[in-house]
Write a protein that holds these residues in place. Structure first.
Motif, PDB file in Angstrom:
ATOM      1  N   ARG A 105      -3.266  42.921   9.447  1.00 54.71           N
ATOM      2  CA  ARG A 105      -4.123  41.784   8.744  1.00 54.71           C
ATOM      3  C   ARG A 105      -5.498  42.130   8.458  1.00 54.71           C
ATOM      4  O   ARG A 105      -6.112  41.390   7.614  1.00 54.71           O
ATOM      5  CB  ARG A 105      -4.212  40.551   9.666  1.00 54.71           C
ATOM      6  CG  ARG A 105      -2.924  39.780  10.469  1.00 54.71           C
ATOM      7  CD  ARG A 105      -3.138  38.695  10.892  1.00 54.71           C
ATOM      8  NE  ARG A 105      -2.238  37.955  11.151  1.00 54.71           N
ATOM      9  CZ  ARG A 105      -1.431  37.615  12.537  1.00 54.71           C
ATOM     10  NH1 ARG A 105      -2.190  38.295  13.561  1.00 54.71           N
ATOM     11  NH2 ARG A 105      -0.369  37.177  12.631  1.00 54.71           N
TER      12      ARG A 105
ATOM     13  N   ASN B 165       1.337  39.751   3.053  1.00 56.50           N
ATOM     14  CA  ASN B 165       2.254  40.886   3.617  1.00 56.50           C
ATOM     15  C   ASN B 165       3.312  39.964   3.889  1.00 56.50           C
ATOM     16  O   ASN B 165       3.501  39.137   4.545  1.00 56.50           O
ATOM     17  CB  ASN B 165       1.555  41.477   4.913  1.00 56.50           C
ATOM     18  CG  ASN B 165       2.543  42.755   5.197  1.00 56.50           C
ATOM     19  OD1 ASN B 165       3.326  42.921   5.241  1.00 56.50           O
ATOM     20  ND2 ASN B 165       1.457  43.499   5.650  1.00 56.50           N
TER      21      ASN B 165
ATOM     22  N   MET C 165       5.088  39.806   8.413  1.00 51.64           N
ATOM     23  CA  MET C 165       3.884  39.112   9.312  1.00 51.64           C
ATOM     24  C   MET C 165       5.008  38.840  10.751  1.00 51.64           C
ATOM     25  O   MET C 165       5.635  37.643  10.541  1.00 51.64           O
ATOM     26  CB  MET C 165       3.030  38.133   8.925  1.00 51.64           C
ATOM     27  CG  MET C 165       2.046  38.481   8.083  1.00 51.64           C
ATOM     28  SD  MET C 165       0.794  39.668   9.408  1.00 51.64           S
ATOM     29  CE  MET C 165      -0.425  40.086   7.881  1.00 51.64           C
TER      30      MET C 165
END
Length: 497
Positions: A288, A488, A491
């Protein structure tokens, strides 16, 4: 004969009761003044708290939490019927899980009576000690700060009182730990003890070693944390300690982070949930991260630790996605040589990325219809015009198949760098370079190794100025407000307890 039969029956009954006591759990609580008909049992896992069980009040006023399998050890809490308030915390160790607690709703810590759990008696006594002394210690600290700012002589008196209270607490805590070393309460308290750093030694020139305290503290950071059991991951303390170590005690560059991650994972090896949480948290935290090049950390974690049977929490679908993501991301980590691209330019001549002769090559993926590209292109054009003579080249890839529109945009905006397009997608550039949005920028050195990536145009300009020595390397990069951050697609769900 009858006497022997009775004795045998009693023996069987005793064995049956002991067998029941040694398996499962039964935790009873009576709370005077609590008006709810239901109560929940919650437990920590990392930085979150989860509901584990529920109970309805019986005719005698008891809430009985009961199960056939033992609870995982850690700190638990009783939660009110509305599920919006934690009423009382207690400990669950791996051995004794059959006991009762009695207290009052208006003062649950002070009124708590424990029956059948020595560990909870210790935990309760500690809570009462902290409740009685903590408030006074905080008030003295606030008053001391006020007097110190006023330069009052009374500050010295208060300082001695505070030091005496701190010494009393340390003696209380240390005695509890020394007398009950196997208790979960003692192991929790021990984990909270910070390393005592000795005085720094002198360097050959007679000055103190300024880095000694940091090195010593870091080397002994985990000394008091018990890695032999999973209990501590189910306390509110382990997560904060892990986060502080990984983000504050370590130089935030991938090589350093990966090294420390390996050390921590090795310490937790064989402890199912500790291993799970450490691997999961490090991977997710750095995946992240908005800092450049940090994707090398999740790549390292996926490659080394997301392997069955150790990664027991990962299902088949997620594991497949991880392996696919790893295949794309590993070649795109900073300092890696980029995959080569060979595409046609505006004159229909094939141009190879790796054949570009330049000190630095800006690899740019863009689209003439992309509004963000239109905003970034003038900045990149100005950068190119001013730095091309320093050895900077641009290899710009048009990502769509509309040749005429692409070429017209190049002409209209005088983009006189290397412009290429792959109308028939012969190069698989989207898969090779993880292109899911535009613009995407990579900065490559003369060997086509990745220096920086997925930054905005303003940051690109500043990085090039630093790399070329035009400005100081320590000059902070400007905030990249215009950078488009693509979510993304991988995750992983946080661990459930």
């Amino acid at each position: 004969m009858i006497r022997n039969l009775l004795a045998f029956t009693l023996l069987l009954s005793t064995l049956y009761i002991n067998a029941q006591d040694s398996s499962g759990y039964e935790i009873r609580i009576k709370m005077d003044g609590y008006t709810g008909q239901k109560m929940f049992l919650g437990n920590y896992f990392g930085d979150k708290e989860y509901l584990k069980d529920s109970a309805t009040i019986d005719k005698k006023g008891w809430f009985v939490f009961k199960g056939t399998e033992k609870l995982p050890c850690g700190i638990y809490s009783f939660i009110n019927e509305e599920r919006n308030a934690r009423i009382l915390e207690f400990v669950v160790n791996s051995e004794d899980q059959h006991y009762s607690l009695k207290t009052k709703h208006d003062d649950p810590v002070a009124a708590l009576e424990v029956n059948g759990s020595m560990d909870n008696k210790l935990f309760s006594d500690y809570q009462k000690y902290m409740m009685n002394n903590g408030k006074k210690r905080m008030e003295l600290g606030q008053r001391y700060t006020e007097l110190l700012s006023m330069k009052s002589d009374s500050a010295a008196i208060l300082k001695k009182q505070i030091e005496a209270m701190d010494e009393d607490y340390q003696n209380y805590r240390n005695t509890l730990i020394e007398k009950n070393p196997q208790s979960l309460t003692a192991r929790i308290l021990k984990a909270l003890i910070e390393p005592e750093v000795p005085e720094a030694p002198l360097l050959p020139d007679g000055t103190p070693d300024k880095e000694f305290q940091y090195r010593y503290y870091k080397a002994h950071y985990w000394d008091n944390v018990d890695f032999t059991e999973d209990c501590l991951v189910r306390t509110p303390f382990f997560h904060s300690r892990l986060e502080r170590y990984m983000t504050k005690m370590i130089l935030q560059i991938p090589d350093s982070i990966n090294y420390e991650a390996d050390q921590l994972v090795a310490m937790a090896k064989g402890k199912k949930e500790l291993y799970h949480y450490i691997v999961w948290w490090i991977t997710m935290h750095y995946e992240r991260s908005q800092f450049m090049c940090m994707d090398a950390v999740p790549v390292h974690m996926w490659k080394n630790y997301y392997v069955w049977p150790d990664a027991f929490w990962v299902d088949t679908t997620t594991m497949t996605r991880i392996k696919e993501r790893l295949k794309v991301m590993e070649p795109l980590c900073c300092n890696k040589v980029t995959p080569n691209l060979v595409m046609k330019d505006t004159a229909h001549k094939y141009r190879s990325l790796h054949a570009v002769q330049a000190k630095y090559t800006v690899l740019l993926f863009w689209d003439p219809d992309c509004s963000h590209c239109k905003k970034e292109m003038p900045i990149i054009k100005n950068m190119y015009d001013s730095l091309h003579s320093y050895g900077v080249e641009v290899y710009a890839v048009g990502v769509e198949q509309e040749y005429d529109k692409w070429k017209q945009f190049i002409i209209d905006n005088k983009l006189n760098w290397i412009n290429v397009i792959d109308i028939y997608n012969e190069s698989n550039f989207r898969g090779l370079y993880d292109i899911t949005s535009t613009p995407v920028i990579y900065l490559l050195d003369s060997n086509k190794q990745i220096v920086a990536k997925k930054m905005g145009a303003k940051q690109l300009n500043e990085i090039l100025l630093r790399e070329l020595g035009i400005i100081d390397r320590n000059t902070p990069l400007p905030p990249d407000e215009d950078k488009h951050v693509e979510p993304n697609p991988l995750m992983e769900t946080r661990p459930e307890n």
